[in-house]
Scaffold this active site. Structure first.
Site, mmCIF file in Angstrom:
data_model
loop_
_atom_site.group_PDB
_atom_site.id
_atom_site.type_symbol
_atom_site.label_atom_id
_atom_site.label_comp_id
_atom_site.label_asym_id
_atom_site.label_seq_id
_atom_site.Cartn_x
_atom_site.Cartn_y
_atom_site.Cartn_z
ATOM 1 N N TYR A 1 0.854 -1.193 0.000
ATOM 2 C CA TYR A 1 0.000 0.000 0.000
ATOM 3 C C TYR A 1 0.893 1.248 0.000
ATOM 4 O O TYR A 1 0.689 2.174 -0.793
ATOM 5 C CB TYR A 1 -0.922 -0.006 1.225
ATOM 6 C CG TYR A 1 -1.832 1.203 1.287
ATOM 7 C CD1 TYR A 1 -3.105 1.173 0.728
ATOM 8 C CD2 TYR A 1 -1.397 2.390 1.884
ATOM 9 C CE1 TYR A 1 -3.934 2.287 0.764
ATOM 10 C CE2 TYR A 1 -2.211 3.510 1.921
ATOM 11 C CZ TYR A 1 -3.480 3.456 1.362
ATOM 12 O OH TYR A 1 -4.291 4.566 1.400
ATOM 13 N N GLU B 1 9.106 9.710 18.887
ATOM 14 C CA GLU B 1 8.211 8.788 19.601
ATOM 15 C C GLU B 1 8.012 7.520 18.790
ATOM 16 O O GLU B 1 8.151 7.533 17.573
ATOM 17 C CB GLU B 1 6.805 9.416 19.756
ATOM 18 C CG GLU B 1 6.787 10.700 20.488
ATOM 19 C CD GLU B 1 5.404 11.365 20.457
ATOM 20 O OE1 GLU B 1 4.402 10.727 20.083
ATOM 21 O OE2 GLU B 1 5.363 12.554 20.815
ATOM 22 N N LYS C 1 5.849 4.906 16.825
ATOM 23 C CA LYS C 1 4.580 4.971 16.075
ATOM 24 C C LYS C 1 3.821 3.680 16.384
ATOM 25 O O LYS C 1 4.170 2.609 15.887
ATOM 26 C CB LYS C 1 4.848 5.133 14.577
ATOM 27 C CG LYS C 1 3.575 5.310 13.781
ATOM 28 C CD LYS C 1 3.855 5.675 12.347
ATOM 29 C CE LYS C 1 2.568 5.916 11.588
ATOM 30 N NZ LYS C 1 1.665 4.756 11.539
ATOM 31 N N ARG D 1 -11.283 7.978 14.331
ATOM 32 C CA ARG D 1 -10.908 9.061 13.413
ATOM 33 C C ARG D 1 -11.840 9.132 12.209
ATOM 34 O O ARG D 1 -12.136 10.218 11.715
ATOM 35 C CB ARG D 1 -9.463 8.830 12.945
ATOM 36 C CG ARG D 1 -8.894 9.971 12.149
ATOM 37 C CD ARG D 1 -7.472 9.670 11.696
ATOM 38 N NE ARG D 1 -7.439 8.560 10.756
ATOM 39 C CZ ARG D 1 -6.350 8.129 10.126
ATOM 40 N NH1 ARG D 1 -5.191 8.713 10.353
ATOM 41 N NH2 ARG D 1 -6.408 7.114 9.286
ATOM 42 N N LYS E 1 8.398 14.749 15.919
ATOM 43 C CA LYS E 1 7.526 15.927 16.050
ATOM 44 C C LYS E 1 8.335 17.133 16.488
ATOM 45 O O LYS E 1 9.219 16.988 17.354
ATOM 46 C CB LYS E 1 6.445 15.663 17.117
ATOM 47 C CG LYS E 1 5.555 14.491 16.784
ATOM 48 C CD LYS E 1 4.541 14.200 17.879
ATOM 49 C CE LYS E 1 3.689 13.021 17.468
ATOM 50 N NZ LYS E 1 2.782 12.552 18.517
HETATM 51 P P1 NAD Z 1 -0.493 6.185 9.372
HETATM 52 O O1 NAD Z 1 -0.973 5.034 10.181
HETATM 53 O O2 NAD Z 1 0.649 5.928 8.476
HETATM 54 O O3 NAD Z 1 -0.066 7.373 10.330
HETATM 55 C C1 NAD Z 1 -0.938 8.249 10.980
HETATM 56 C C2 NAD Z 1 -1.461 7.695 12.245
HETATM 57 O O4 NAD Z 1 -0.423 7.233 13.078
HETATM 58 C C3 NAD Z 1 -2.150 8.723 13.113
HETATM 59 O O5 NAD Z 1 -3.449 8.993 12.661
HETATM 60 C C4 NAD Z 1 -2.139 8.040 14.447
HETATM 61 O O6 NAD Z 1 -3.332 7.299 14.580
HETATM 62 C C5 NAD Z 1 -0.990 7.074 14.357
HETATM 63 N N1 NAD Z 1 0.063 7.189 15.379
HETATM 64 C C6 NAD Z 1 0.631 6.137 16.032
HETATM 65 N N2 NAD Z 1 1.538 6.534 16.910
HETATM 66 C C7 NAD Z 1 1.557 7.893 16.851
HETATM 67 C C8 NAD Z 1 2.300 8.881 17.546
HETATM 68 N N3 NAD Z 1 3.221 8.569 18.465
HETATM 69 N N4 NAD Z 1 2.069 10.167 17.235
HETATM 70 C C9 NAD Z 1 1.153 10.514 16.293
HETATM 71 N N5 NAD Z 1 0.409 9.617 15.596
HETATM 72 C C10 NAD Z 1 0.622 8.314 15.872
HETATM 73 O O7 NAD Z 1 -1.607 6.841 8.558
HETATM 74 P P2 NAD Z 1 -3.069 6.385 8.328
HETATM 75 O O8 NAD Z 1 -3.662 7.439 7.518
HETATM 76 O O9 NAD Z 1 -3.725 6.002 9.601
HETATM 77 O O10 NAD Z 1 -2.908 5.058 7.527
HETATM 78 C C11 NAD Z 1 -2.133 4.961 6.407
HETATM 79 C C12 NAD Z 1 -1.353 3.691 6.566
HETATM 80 O O11 NAD Z 1 -2.245 2.607 6.810
HETATM 81 C C13 NAD Z 1 -0.632 3.364 5.304
HETATM 82 O O12 NAD Z 1 0.626 3.969 5.287
HETATM 83 C C14 NAD Z 1 -0.596 1.856 5.345
HETATM 84 O O13 NAD Z 1 0.553 1.459 6.058
HETATM 85 C C15 NAD Z 1 -1.835 1.492 6.110
HETATM 86 N N6 NAD Z 1 -2.895 1.070 5.174
HETATM 87 C C16 NAD Z 1 -2.801 -0.188 4.704
HETATM 88 C C17 NAD Z 1 -3.743 -0.642 3.806
HETATM 89 C C18 NAD Z 1 -3.645 -2.060 3.311
HETATM 90 O O14 NAD Z 1 -4.436 -2.422 2.460
HETATM 91 N N7 NAD Z 1 -2.726 -2.856 3.797
HETATM 92 C C19 NAD Z 1 -4.779 0.200 3.355
HETATM 93 C C20 NAD Z 1 -4.851 1.493 3.851
HETATM 94 C C21 NAD Z 1 -3.880 1.925 4.760
#
Ligand code: NAD
Length: 332
Positions: A40, A117, A119, A140, A291
């Site tokens: 993805y 931090e 993730k 969210r 951050k």
């Molecule tokens: P993301 O998960 O890459 O990052 C944003 C999220 O990280 C924030 O909304 C928050 O919930 C989280 N987060 C965790 N620890 C955090 C911290 N310490 N500080 C701030 N935020 C923190 O973005 P997203 O929009 O939630 O999802 C996109 C990701 O989801 C993609 O990069 C992919 O890896 C995955 N995804 C996978 C598929 C699939 O089919 N496999 C489909 C859609 C999305």
């Protein structure tokens, strides 16, 4: 460029959009992805690069302008987020991270400090406390409208229904499923002849977005909190690192493996350490979030429609060797 070339590029963009949108529905709305996150991410990166080169070929409903998934399919009540819940921009190499730091630093004439931090690999949650009492919890969703999961969140042992002080604020973080709970859950599902969850993140999402709060209770979820809306005013803190300490004082779990760091060399070392020790953690992480530490700077930097400009996620490379189809480099 010749018209035929443009048509070809448009067709390529459309195909990437179509694939990503289908995967996003599977992941966010059905909690059942059919492809690895790394695929993805690579596909998304390819689309982003095309979007940067050919902005006119990108439609207004492009996935590059959307956050998460729609809540329309859920039977849970809707909650409108007054302050949108954003995603995070991501980078896949130290050089791209260094570039982001340089661009961010260019807005200031003093040296920035960053808070690094873990993730947490879960799903974003928002909690509203009124005089220290938990009054509402929501997912969210698409960033603007999420689902009301108050009853379910009240079943998570880690999340206090009452804080140690009568604070009124909105706090945001991540609900996750500890590795041990995930293994136990999938073993049980196997015994019951039910399909396994693909990963702890999807198991956490599937367990929280339930109409029956008893299911959430059985699933042994946990949480970490890392953000407060208008934190300087509501909590009197001025940095991200202080915020994490303050949340712990209030009884909210916040991850304490963060570090205040200044240079790319120090951040690279932190990333390397956390990459090495991630398997020992009781929960999954899928990267490191960097951050800008001073909260007042967040307002100055602002957000795009999708991500804050004051933070970036460094994503870990995929754990098993997978076929990498695109030219993305992961370096630590
Ligand atoms: P993301 O998960 O890459 O990052 C944003 C999220 O990280 C924030 O909304 C928050 O919930 C989280 N987060 C965790 N620890 C955090 C911290 N310490 N500080 C701030 N935020 C923190 O973005 P997203 O929009 O939630 O999802 C996109 C990701 O989801 C993609 O990069 C992919 O890896 C995955 N995804 C996978 C598929 C699939 O089919 N496999 C489909 C859609 C999305």
């Amino acid at each position: 460029m010749a018209n035929s070339d443009m048509t070809e590029i448009q067709a390529q963009i459309d195909l990437l959009e179509q694939n990503l949108k289908q995967w996003a529905v599977e992941y966010y709305e059905n909690d059942a992805p059919s492809v690895e996150d790394s695929l993805y991410d690579q596909t998304y990166e390819e689309l982003t690069q095309l979007a940067n080169t050919y902005p006119d070929l990108i439609s207004t409903d492009s996935i590059t302008k959307q956050i998460g998934g729609a809540v329309t399919k859920s039977n849970l009540p809707e909650v409108t987020h007054e302050v949108p819940m954003l995603s995070l921009g991501d980078v896949f190499s130290i050089s791209a991270l260094a570039e982001w730091m340089e661009t961010t630093q260019a807005n200031f004439d003093r040296a920035l400090v960053y808070n690094a931090e873990l993730k947490i690999d879960g799903l974003a949650i928002s909690l509203e406390y009124l005089n220290g009492e938990l009054v509402r919890a929501s997912t969210r969703g698409d960033g603007r409208v999420g689902e009301d999961v108050t009853a379910n969140v009240k079943q998570i042992a880690d999340i206090p229904k009452k804080l140690t002080e009568p604070v009124t604020f909105e706090v945001r973080g991540e609900v996750y499923m500890p590795k041990a709970s995930f293994a136990e859950l999938n073993e049980q599902r196997d015994r019951d002849g039910l399909p396994s969850f693909a990963n702890p993140r999807n198991a956490a999402a599937g367990s929280l977005r339930q109409l029956d709060a008893n299911i959430t209770k059985e699933r042994k979820l946990a949480a970490f909190f890392y953000q407060v809306v208008d934190a300087e005013r509501t909590l009197g803190v001025s940095t991200q690192a202080e915020l994490l300490i303050r949340l712990a004082e209030l009884g909210l779990p916040s991850n304490q493996l963060n570090r205040e760091l200044q240079t790319i060399v120090d951040i690279e070392e932190y990333i390397s350490q956390q990459t090495t020790s991630r398997d020992e953690l009781a929960y999954g992480i899928d990267g490191i979030v960097i951050k800008v530490n001073t909260l007042a700077d967040h307002e100055e930097l602002g957000n795009t429609v999708k991500v804050p400009r004051w933070a970036i996620a460094y994503k870990f490379p995929p754990e098993e060797a997978e076929t990498i189809v695109l030219d993305i480099e992961w370096t630590v």
